[in-house]
Every structure is written in C-alpha cells, then in structure tokens.
Write an enzyme that holds these catalytic residues in place. Structure first.
Site, PDB file in Angstrom:
ATOM      1  N   ASP A 198      -6.295   0.776   0.717  1.00 46.98           N
ATOM      2  CA  ASP A 198      -6.465   1.053   2.137  1.00 46.98           C
ATOM      3  C   ASP A 198      -7.834   0.549   2.561  1.00 46.98           C
ATOM      4  O   ASP A 198      -8.521  -0.141   1.809  1.00 46.98           O
ATOM      5  CB  ASP A 198      -6.274   2.542   2.430  1.00 46.98           C
ATOM      6  CG  ASP A 198      -7.378   3.416   1.846  1.00 46.98           C
ATOM      7  OD1 ASP A 198      -8.251   2.895   1.108  1.00 46.98           O
ATOM      8  OD2 ASP A 198      -7.380   4.623   2.127  1.00 46.98           O
ATOM      9  N   LYS A 246       0.830  -1.202   0.000  1.00 43.44           N
ATOM     10  CA  LYS A 246       0.000   0.000   0.000  1.00 43.44           C
ATOM     11  C   LYS A 246       0.862   1.248   0.000  1.00 43.44           C
ATOM     12  O   LYS A 246       0.683   2.153  -0.831  1.00 43.44           O
ATOM     13  CB  LYS A 246      -0.929   0.014   1.212  1.00 43.44           C
ATOM     14  CG  LYS A 246      -1.889   1.195   1.217  1.00 43.44           C
ATOM     15  CD  LYS A 246      -2.618   1.339   2.544  1.00 43.44           C
ATOM     16  CE  LYS A 246      -1.742   2.061   3.556  1.00 43.44           C
ATOM     17  NZ  LYS A 246      -2.489   2.430   4.783  1.00 43.44           N
TER      18      LYS A 246
END
Length: 265
Positions: A150, A132
C-alpha cells in the site's frame, strides 16, 4: 546511516539490514495485525475493496451494518444497488465500489460456488481486486504469505533503501527477495503499522523511531526526541500508554473499541 554507506551497501548487507529492521519493528509492534475487522475471507475481501481511498476506521464503522444485511456472497449478489450504495456511502466512491462489490459477488457465486478462492491468480481476476487486495486476503485469511504494497509500505520501502521502485509490483518483487516468504505477511503488518504511527508521509518522527540507526533516510523528519514524540499517532502517542499496554496484552481491536479506546489507523 549516511548516503555514502547506502551507496556502498552490498546485496548481502542490504538483506541483513532489512531483516534487522523487520525484527526491531516486530518487537515494537508485537500486536500487528490487519486493521480491518473481519470474521472470514469474504468479509476481509469486501472490507479491503471498500478501504480504497479511505481509512480502515471508516470501513470498520461501515461493515457491521453491511455484513448484518449481506453476510455472504450470495446475499450481496442479490443486493439492490441503491441500498448497497447507501450503506457504503461513508467510505467514499460509493457508486464505483457498489458496482465492484456486486460484480465481485456475482463472480464468486457463478464461478466459485460463493466462496472466496485461495489463489492469487484467481483473486486478481475478480472485479475491484488487484495484487494488493489479493495479498491482504491470502496472507490474513488463508495464511498464504504475501506482501501488501500500500502507500505506507511503498513509502517506507524506499526510505529504508530496500527499493527505488514506485511500481507496486516491482516493490513487491524487490522487497520480497530480501526476506523469507514465511515472513512476508508479518513484514507487511510491521511496515504498515510503522508508517501509520511513526514514519509519516509529510513529517516522520525520526527522533522517536526504533530503526533510526538503520535508516538511510534518517533526518528527513523531526530528529529532536521530544518534538518527535509529539508526532506519534494512535497507541504510541503520549498519553495513550493504557491502550498500548492493552494491545500488548492481546486485546482485540473490537474489544478495545468497546472499552472506549479510539483507534485511528
């Protein structure tokens, strides 16, 4: 969109619907950008590490002092752990984050001459950096397409019927297959913006959603338009039309804060 329609949806229809949702969200949020303040790849990398388990607002309040004191990897690598902990304390989990930042900075100095590498396979080897964070940095500092999975992106991807996966790597792969790689970074911004402002985790504002007609999860939240409007957050909330107009006109988040606008994302 009814559940039966969702079940019967062909791969081609799914791809078309997904891309239409992205187009509509792009029209709704033409100003969508990374909501962390940064001036270079190092600042974005550090800010993204700090953003774990806290808000971008809190990180943006913390990083000016941090970068004034430690503007690059070499200076941060030499930081005293107690001083660093004190500066980043407001972001939470400050001891673990300080250790990650020190290890991260030392690795950058030792292996990359103090520069942030521009490849996913290098970034994910850095302390405190997963896919991420790596995709955030690649997409927003290097212009390399990447999907940022996320909590908002994962939640909305499942609500939109783009994936049923919970694992972020699977979400990234399955959603990525629905879009052209060139669209991945902006797609991430569009979906995350929408998740923060409209499609909330506990009570989505379905009645005020621009993609309600395309969403198989319509009805999970408030469908009454008047009641749904009261659930909108940040620049979309009623009474904040001036902020929305200024964002549409291209003012930066830093400029908006200096003008007295609170940004709650």
């Amino acid at each position: 969109m009814k559940a039966s329609a969702k079940e019967a949806e062909s791969p081609v229809a799914l791809k078309r619907r997904a891309r239409k949702i992205n187009r509509i969200l792009g029209e709704a949020y033409p100003y969508a950008v990374a909501e962390l303040d940064f001036r270079n790849s190092f600042e974005l990398l550090v800010a993204t590490v700090l953003s774990a388990q806290t808000t971008d607002v809190r990180v943006n309040m913390t990083t000016p002092d941090l970068f004034a004191r430690f503007p690059d990897a070499r200076s941060l690598a030499d930081a005293g752990v107690e001083e660093l902990q004190e500066i980043i304390r407001p972001t939470g989990f400050f001891r673990a984050k300080a250790n990650s930042l020190l290890a991260l900075s030392n690795r950058l100095v030792d292996e990359y001459d103090g520069e942030v590498p521009g490849r996913l396979e290098d970034l994910v080897t850095l302390p405190g950096v997963g896919r991420k964070t790596a995709n955030v940095v690649l997409g927003n500092a290097f212009g390399t397409p990447g999907i940022t999975v996320d909590t908002h992106f994962g939640r909305l991807s499942r609500r939109f019927g783009w994936t049923s996966a919970d694992d972020p790597v699977r979400v990234e792969a399955e959603v990525g297959a629905l879009f052209e790689p060139k669209d991945w970074t902006l797609l991430s911004h569009h979906v995350i913006f929408h998740g923060r402002r409209v499609c909330h985790a506990k009570k989505p504002a379905c009645g005020a959603c621009p993609v309600a007609a395309l969403c198989p999860s319509y009805g999970e939240g408030e469908v009454d338009p008047v009641k749904a409007a009261k659930l909108l957050k940040y620049e979309l909330a009623p009474g904040r039309e001036e902020l929305l107009e200024r964002m549409r006109n291209g003012e930066t988040r830093a400029e908006l804060r200096r003008a007295g606008h609170a940004l709650g994302a």
